[in-house]
Scaffold this motif. Structure first.
Motif, PDB file in Angstrom:
ATOM      1  N   MET A   1       0.818  -1.206   0.000  1.00 40.49           N
ATOM      2  CA  MET A   1       0.000   0.000   0.000  1.00 40.49           C
ATOM      3  C   MET A   1       0.856   1.262   0.000  1.00 40.49           C
ATOM      4  N   SER A   2       0.398   2.259  -0.739  1.00 39.76           N
ATOM      5  CA  SER A   2       1.082   3.551  -0.774  1.00 39.76           C
ATOM      6  C   SER A   2       0.656   4.392   0.422  1.00 39.76           C
ATOM      7  N   TYR A   3       1.366   5.485   0.614  1.00 37.43           N
ATOM      8  CA  TYR A   3       1.025   6.424   1.695  1.00 37.43           C
ATOM      9  C   TYR A   3      -0.418   6.911   1.547  1.00 37.43           C
ATOM     10  N   LYS A   4      -0.811   7.241   0.318  1.00 32.52           N
ATOM     11  CA  LYS A   4      -2.145   7.806   0.091  1.00 32.52           C
ATOM     12  C   LYS A   4      -3.241   6.765   0.284  1.00 32.52           C
ATOM     13  N   GLU A   5      -2.925   5.514  -0.010  1.00 32.77           N
ATOM     14  CA  GLU A   5      -3.898   4.452   0.245  1.00 32.77           C
ATOM     15  C   GLU A   5      -4.101   4.256   1.745  1.00 32.77           C
ATOM     16  N   LEU A   6      -3.021   4.265   2.492  1.00 35.09           N
ATOM     17  CA  LEU A   6      -3.118   4.148   3.952  1.00 35.09           C
ATOM     18  C   LEU A   6      -3.897   5.331   4.526  1.00 35.09           C
ATOM     19  N   PHE A   7      -3.639   6.505   3.974  1.00 39.31           N
ATOM     20  CA  PHE A   7      -4.339   7.716   4.418  1.00 39.31           C
ATOM     21  C   PHE A   7      -5.832   7.599   4.117  1.00 39.31           C
ATOM     22  N   PHE A   8      -6.163   7.040   2.953  1.00 39.91           N
ATOM     23  CA  PHE A   8      -7.568   6.819   2.581  1.00 39.91           C
ATOM     24  C   PHE A   8      -8.240   5.884   3.577  1.00 39.91           C
ATOM     25  N   ILE A   9      -7.591   4.753   3.891  1.00 38.54           N
ATOM     26  CA  ILE A   9      -8.170   3.777   4.818  1.00 38.54           C
ATOM     27  C   ILE A   9      -8.361   4.401   6.198  1.00 38.54           C
ATOM     28  N   GLN A  10      -7.364   5.144   6.647  1.00 39.95           N
ATOM     29  CA  GLN A  10      -7.449   5.780   7.961  1.00 39.95           C
ATOM     30  C   GLN A  10      -8.633   6.749   8.037  1.00 39.95           C
ATOM     31  N   ASN A  11      -8.798   7.565   7.011  1.00 39.09           N
ATOM     32  CA  ASN A  11      -9.879   8.559   7.026  1.00 39.09           C
ATOM     33  C   ASN A  11     -11.241   7.940   6.751  1.00 39.09           C
ATOM     34  N   TYR A  12     -11.276   6.891   5.936  1.00 41.28           N
ATOM     35  CA  TYR A  12     -12.557   6.222   5.693  1.00 41.28           C
ATOM     36  C   TYR A  12     -13.055   5.545   6.969  1.00 41.28           C
TER      37      TYR A  12
END
Length: 292
Positions: free
Chosen positions: A254-265
């Motif tokens: 996972m990329s940084y932005k994908e992890l950020f997406f999961i965290q915020n979702y």
């Protein structure tokens, strides 16, 4: 029920070891006692030792079979776990979103989607942070830009040209804001609600809710795949202490932005958030993001 089973399974080795130790102690004490007697019969003690050895062998055989069963369960868990990861990557490869942007009507796919959604969230924030509510897109601003562009090329005075450029840039900004107001259905009531908020974290969550609500239908299979992996891991992993290791394996690609997406979702969808908390994925993502 699952936790009790695993607890019993772990204590079996300890109990068996204690039983064997007691049997050995009994054999030693028996030998000492029998040899202290005047009429000591070695054949009786030999029978006793044979019985002790038989019991010890039975216990050792039982432990061996238990260890083999444990190894088989671990192997079966890992096989299914890595198959789920492989299927998840296929789901990611099939991700596809039509951009439908003001100046870009192309598409984005795979993990590029997470970068795109993050950018959309930032543009929503810009639209909500405008000095006043500008409404939704019309062609009036386009006509205004054509007028100022025409004025720009009809004058030779630098100050007038600069003034024309400022008008053009201001109108372009207004068009962008109105476009996003229309695309994400940002009405004046929603704009006023956002600007009544004082905490920046709450404002960020407010913007994320808008963008997630819009793009959630595109991400259903992806989100369902994550929940399946987490549910399987939590239900069938043999040792709960090793769950972090498998979660770290899960996020490797996972990329940084994908992890950020999961965290915020997870903050937007409470059920999803509870799911990642159960497997401690929230802490792992938080630690990973803090290192980048």
């Amino acid at each position: 029920m699952v936790r009790f089973y695993k607890f019993s399974y772990n204590t079996t080795d300890i109990i068996a070891a204690i039983v064997i130790a007691v049997l050995i102690l009994c054999a030693i004490l028996g030998y000492v006692f029998i040899t202290s007697l005047n009429n000591w019969d070695g054949s009786c003690y030999g029978s006793f030792i044979s019985e002790v050895a038989a019991i010890a062998n039975a216990i050792l055989l039982y432990l061996t079979l238990r260890r083999q069963g444990r190894s088989f369960k671990q192997e079966r868990f890992e096989t299914t776990f890595f198959n789920l990861l492989s299927n998840h990557e296929k789901v990611v490869e099939r991700l596809f979103i039509e951009k439908n942007n003001e100046n870009d009507n192309g598409f984005t796919k795979n993990r590029q989607i997470f970068d795109y959604i993050l950018q959309e969230s930032k543009l929503i924030k810009i639209a909500l942070s405008s000095e006043k509510y500008l409404g939704q897109d019309t062609d009036i601003e386009d006509k205004g830009i054509l007028y100022w562009e025409d004025m720009l090329y009809q004058t030779n005075i630098n100050e007038k040209r600069e003034l024309c450029k400022k008008h053009i840039e201001a109108l372009k900004t207004d068009i962008t804001i109105k476009f996003y107001n229309a695309k994400f259905h940002i009405a004046e009531k929603l704009y006023n609600k956002y600007n009544s908020l004082t905490d920046q974290t709450t404002k960020d969550l407010f913007c994320n809710k808008i963008v997630f609500k819009y793009y959630e239908p595109y991400m259903i299979n992806y989100l369902h795949s994550i929940k399946e992996i987490l549910k399987y891991t939590n239900d069938y992993i043999y040792r709960k202490k090793s769950i972090s290791r498998y979660m770290n394996i899960f996020i490797t690609s996972m990329s940084y932005k994908e992890l950020f997406f999961i965290q915020n979702y997870a903050k937007y969808n409470k059920r999803f958030g509870k799911c990642i908390e159960t497997c401690k994925l929230d802490k792992i993502i938080e630690a990973e993001l803090s290192n980048k």
